[in-house]
Design a protein around this motif. Structure first.
Motif, short mmCIF file in Angstrom:
data_model
loop_
_atom_site.label_atom_id
_atom_site.label_comp_id
_atom_site.label_asym_id
_atom_site.label_seq_id
_atom_site.Cartn_x
_atom_site.Cartn_y
_atom_site.Cartn_z
N LYS A 77 -15.40 -29.06 -4.25
CA LYS A 77 -16.31 -28.35 -3.34
C LYS A 77 -17.75 -28.84 -3.44
CE LYS A 77 -15.35 -23.96 -2.69
NZ LYS A 77 -15.11 -22.51 -2.89
N ARG A 78 -17.97 -29.99 -4.05
CA ARG A 78 -19.34 -30.44 -4.29
C ARG A 78 -20.14 -30.65 -3.02
NH1 ARG A 78 -15.76 -34.42 -5.44
NH2 ARG A 78 -16.03 -36.50 -4.51
N GLU A 79 -19.47 -30.96 -1.90
CA GLU A 79 -20.22 -31.15 -0.65
C GLU A 79 -20.74 -29.84 -0.09
OE1 GLU A 79 -17.80 -31.98 2.99
OE2 GLU A 79 -16.15 -32.15 1.55
N PHE A 80 -20.22 -28.70 -0.60
CA PHE A 80 -20.65 -27.39 -0.10
C PHE A 80 -21.69 -26.74 -1.01
CE2 PHE A 80 -16.19 -27.98 1.23
CZ PHE A 80 -16.40 -28.01 2.61
N GLY A 81 -21.88 -27.30 -2.19
CA GLY A 81 -22.87 -26.75 -3.11
C GLY A 81 -22.56 -27.13 -4.55
N LYS A 82 -23.54 -26.93 -5.39
CA LYS A 82 -23.38 -27.28 -6.81
C LYS A 82 -23.86 -26.16 -7.72
CE LYS A 82 -23.37 -32.33 -6.56
NZ LYS A 82 -23.95 -33.58 -7.12
N HIS A 83 -23.71 -24.93 -7.25
CA HIS A 83 -24.13 -23.78 -8.06
C HIS A 83 -22.91 -22.98 -8.50
CE1 HIS A 83 -25.81 -19.54 -8.51
NE2 HIS A 83 -26.32 -20.24 -9.52
N ILE A 84 -22.87 -22.66 -9.80
CA ILE A 84 -21.75 -21.91 -10.39
C ILE A 84 -22.32 -20.73 -11.16
CG2 ILE A 84 -19.81 -22.05 -12.01
CD1 ILE A 84 -19.74 -25.08 -11.45
N ILE A 85 -21.58 -19.62 -11.15
CA ILE A 85 -21.97 -18.43 -11.91
C ILE A 85 -20.90 -18.14 -12.96
CG2 ILE A 85 -22.48 -15.96 -11.81
CD1 ILE A 85 -23.28 -16.38 -8.86
N THR A 86 -21.34 -17.91 -14.18
CA THR A 86 -20.42 -17.51 -15.25
C THR A 86 -21.14 -16.49 -16.12
OG1 THR A 86 -18.87 -18.33 -16.92
CG2 THR A 86 -21.05 -19.35 -16.87
N SER A 125 -17.40 -26.75 -20.47
CA SER A 125 -17.16 -27.32 -19.14
C SER A 125 -18.40 -27.15 -18.27
CB SER A 125 -15.96 -26.64 -18.47
OG SER A 125 -14.76 -26.94 -19.14
N MET A 126 -19.02 -25.98 -18.38
CA MET A 126 -20.26 -25.74 -17.62
C MET A 126 -21.36 -26.70 -18.05
SD MET A 126 -19.50 -23.32 -15.51
CE MET A 126 -18.27 -22.02 -15.29
N HIS A 127 -21.50 -26.90 -19.35
CA HIS A 127 -22.55 -27.80 -19.84
C HIS A 127 -22.30 -29.23 -19.34
CE1 HIS A 127 -23.89 -24.45 -22.04
NE2 HIS A 127 -23.22 -24.63 -23.16
N GLN A 128 -21.04 -29.64 -19.32
CA GLN A 128 -20.71 -30.97 -18.83
C GLN A 128 -21.08 -31.10 -17.35
OE1 GLN A 128 -16.62 -32.13 -19.36
NE2 GLN A 128 -17.03 -34.27 -18.93
N LEU A 129 -20.80 -30.06 -16.57
CA LEU A 129 -21.15 -30.10 -15.16
C LEU A 129 -22.66 -30.11 -14.96
CD1 LEU A 129 -18.48 -27.68 -13.65
CD2 LEU A 129 -18.63 -30.16 -13.33
N GLU A 130 -23.40 -29.40 -15.82
CA GLU A 130 -24.86 -29.43 -15.72
C GLU A 130 -25.38 -30.85 -15.92
OE1 GLU A 130 -26.65 -25.20 -17.12
OE2 GLU A 130 -25.48 -26.24 -18.65
N ASN A 131 -24.74 -31.58 -16.83
CA ASN A 131 -25.14 -32.97 -17.05
C ASN A 131 -24.83 -33.86 -15.85
OD1 ASN A 131 -26.07 -32.46 -19.66
ND2 ASN A 131 -24.09 -32.88 -20.60
N LEU A 132 -23.95 -33.37 -14.97
CA LEU A 132 -23.59 -34.12 -13.76
C LEU A 132 -24.37 -33.64 -12.53
CD1 LEU A 132 -19.70 -34.34 -14.25
CD2 LEU A 132 -21.39 -36.16 -14.61
N GLY A 133 -25.35 -32.77 -12.76
CA GLY A 133 -26.21 -32.35 -11.66
C GLY A 133 -25.90 -30.99 -11.06
N TYR A 134 -24.94 -30.27 -11.62
CA TYR A 134 -24.64 -28.92 -11.14
C TYR A 134 -25.59 -27.92 -11.80
CZ TYR A 134 -20.29 -30.73 -9.16
OH TYR A 134 -19.37 -31.43 -8.41
N GLU A 135 -25.80 -26.79 -11.13
CA GLU A 135 -26.61 -25.71 -11.68
C GLU A 135 -25.70 -24.54 -12.04
OE1 GLU A 135 -30.50 -24.72 -9.89
OE2 GLU A 135 -29.92 -26.13 -8.32
N VAL A 136 -25.91 -23.97 -13.20
CA VAL A 136 -25.08 -22.87 -13.68
C VAL A 136 -25.97 -21.68 -14.02
CG1 VAL A 136 -23.39 -22.09 -15.38
CG2 VAL A 136 -23.38 -24.49 -14.62
N THR A 137 -25.62 -20.51 -13.50
CA THR A 137 -26.27 -19.26 -13.87
C THR A 137 -25.39 -18.55 -14.89
OG1 THR A 137 -27.38 -19.00 -11.73
CG2 THR A 137 -27.07 -17.02 -13.06
N TYR A 138 -25.97 -18.25 -16.06
CA TYR A 138 -25.24 -17.55 -17.12
C TYR A 138 -25.66 -16.08 -17.11
CZ TYR A 138 -24.32 -22.31 -18.71
OH TYR A 138 -23.93 -23.63 -18.78
N LEU A 139 -24.78 -15.22 -16.66
CA LEU A 139 -25.11 -13.81 -16.57
C LEU A 139 -25.25 -13.18 -17.95
CD1 LEU A 139 -22.60 -12.73 -13.76
CD2 LEU A 139 -25.03 -13.29 -13.49
#
Length: 381
Positions: free
Chosen positions: A84-93, A104-118
């Motif tokens: 789904k990278r063409e639709f966005g790169k934000h993930i919530i966990t 897995s989240m940290h690895q994705l952050e290194n690939l340019g994704y943004e993660v919100t940690y609640l």
């Protein structure tokens, strides 16, 4: 021996081991082979898939086999992110997820994704309100565990599901590894969830086998490329004996599930109430409906968790320091840290985790030893 470390792994059930051995000897063909031995193995594979699906209330084509919880979490998180990278790169966990999710989240952050940690509250629960406020136009995935593996807090999956009803394009993943077989399906099985993760060795199946639920119509980018097994989703020759054994273990797990959970709950209540009667202790696993019936996290204040674990081990009693995946590193509990627990207390935390085979006699013996160990450390302190 008293084994109170079932959230780390369970002992394989004897009849499950017999199923594994029988399948290894009699169904040794490759399920992808065209000859009759391959067909025989394929039929066992698909029979096991249907049995697991029926027991869980899923459709057979929604069950995909993996090597366990870590692979399942990695695949769902990364597979969704890549798909789904063409639709966005934000993930919530959440801030209290299992290491297989967090890393897995940290690895994705290194690939340019943004993660919100609640964040979580003082009891280790996320807020559905916080989640709603974190949703953005480019949010593609929400990943929240069903039951926390360190303290047993049950997350508000239904509340989150109702929020995500208004965001159908956001995928919803629930790590159900610690929740299965505890008679709490009504708290985490929700029609809005798109993906679940489960691991066989948490319910008396062999290690190295698990399954995910993938809702019909949802898609994941494959992480394992090869011969196209599992409908081109997860290549690699299927572990047919372990899959058959896992199906057997799940069937046994579901028999009299309510009575088994009630037994665990009574043992938990007995232990929690006793610990609360002791001075200089903390109990983080509450006796309430929003906590699982099998996990008890507590401290003997001023004594490091690994010291307590090894002291019990010297008496042939086995518990752990919170998550088994990080216990050898001597780290403070990531969950307790997220709950703003002081570091000195968090590093004292240990976890007792029960299953349906534990007995009242074992609990009485555990409490007797706990009293002796507690008294010993009070004198030293």
């Amino acid at each position: 021996m008293i084994y109170f470390d079932n959230s780390a792994t369970t002992k394989i059930e004897e009849s499950v081991l017999k199923t594994y051995n029988a399948a290894s000897l009699n169904y040794f063909g490759n399920p992808s082979s065209l000859h009759k031995l391959g067909l025989k193995a394929y039929e066992l594979l698909e029979t096991s898939r249907k049995q697991i699906a029926d027991l869980m209330g899923f459709k057979p084509y929604e069950v995909v086999f993996t090597s366990g919880g870590t692979e399942g979490n990695n695949w769902i998180i990364k597979g969704t992110a890549f798909k789904k990278r063409e639709f966005g790169k934000h993930i919530i966990t959440s801030s209290i997820e299992h290491p297989s999710v967090m890393n897995s989240m940290h690895q994705l952050e290194n690939l340019g994704y943004e993660v919100t940690y609640l964040p979580v509250d003082k009891t280790g629960h996320v807020s559905a309100k916080d989640l709603k406020e974190a949703i953005r136009d480019d949010t593609i995935l929400v990943s929240i565990m069903a039951v926390n593996n360190e303290i047993g807090s049950i997350q508000p999956i239904h509340e989150i599901g109702r929020i995500l009803d208004d965001y159908p394009n956001i995928s919803f993943h629930v790590d159900g590894t610690q929740a299965i077989g505890k008679n709490i399906e009504d708290k985490f099985i929700d029609p809005r969830v798109d993906f679940y993760t489960f691991s066989g060795h948490k319910f008396h199946a062999p290690r190295g086998i698990g399954f995910i639920y993938m809702k019909a119509g949802k898609q994941l980018e494959p992480l394992m490329s090869g011969g196209g097994q599992e409908k081109n989703l997860r290549s690699g020759t299927e572990n047919t004996p372990a899959i058959a054994a896992m199906a057997k273990a799940l069937r046994l797990l579901k028999e009299n599930e309510a009575q088994k959970a009630e037994k665990m709950s009574k043992l938990k209540t007995e232990l929690v109430e006793h610990i609360q009667s002791l001075p200089n202790t903390h109990v983080f696993s509450k006796l309430s409906d929003d906590f699982a019936p099998h996990i008890i996290c507590f401290t003997i204040d001023g004594v490091r968790g690994e010291t307590v674990v090894h002291t019990f081990e010297s008496r042939d009693i086995y518990i752990s320091t919170t998550s088994a995946c990080s216990s050898k590193k001597g780290l403070e509990s990531s969950t307790l840290k997220a709950m703003s627990t002081p570091e000195k207390v968090a590093t004292s935390a240990v976890r007792v985790s029960l299953d349906e085979n534990n007995t009242e006699e074992e609990m009485q013996e555990f409490i007797k030893n706990l009293d002796e160990i507690h008294e010993h450390f009070q004198i030293l302190n």
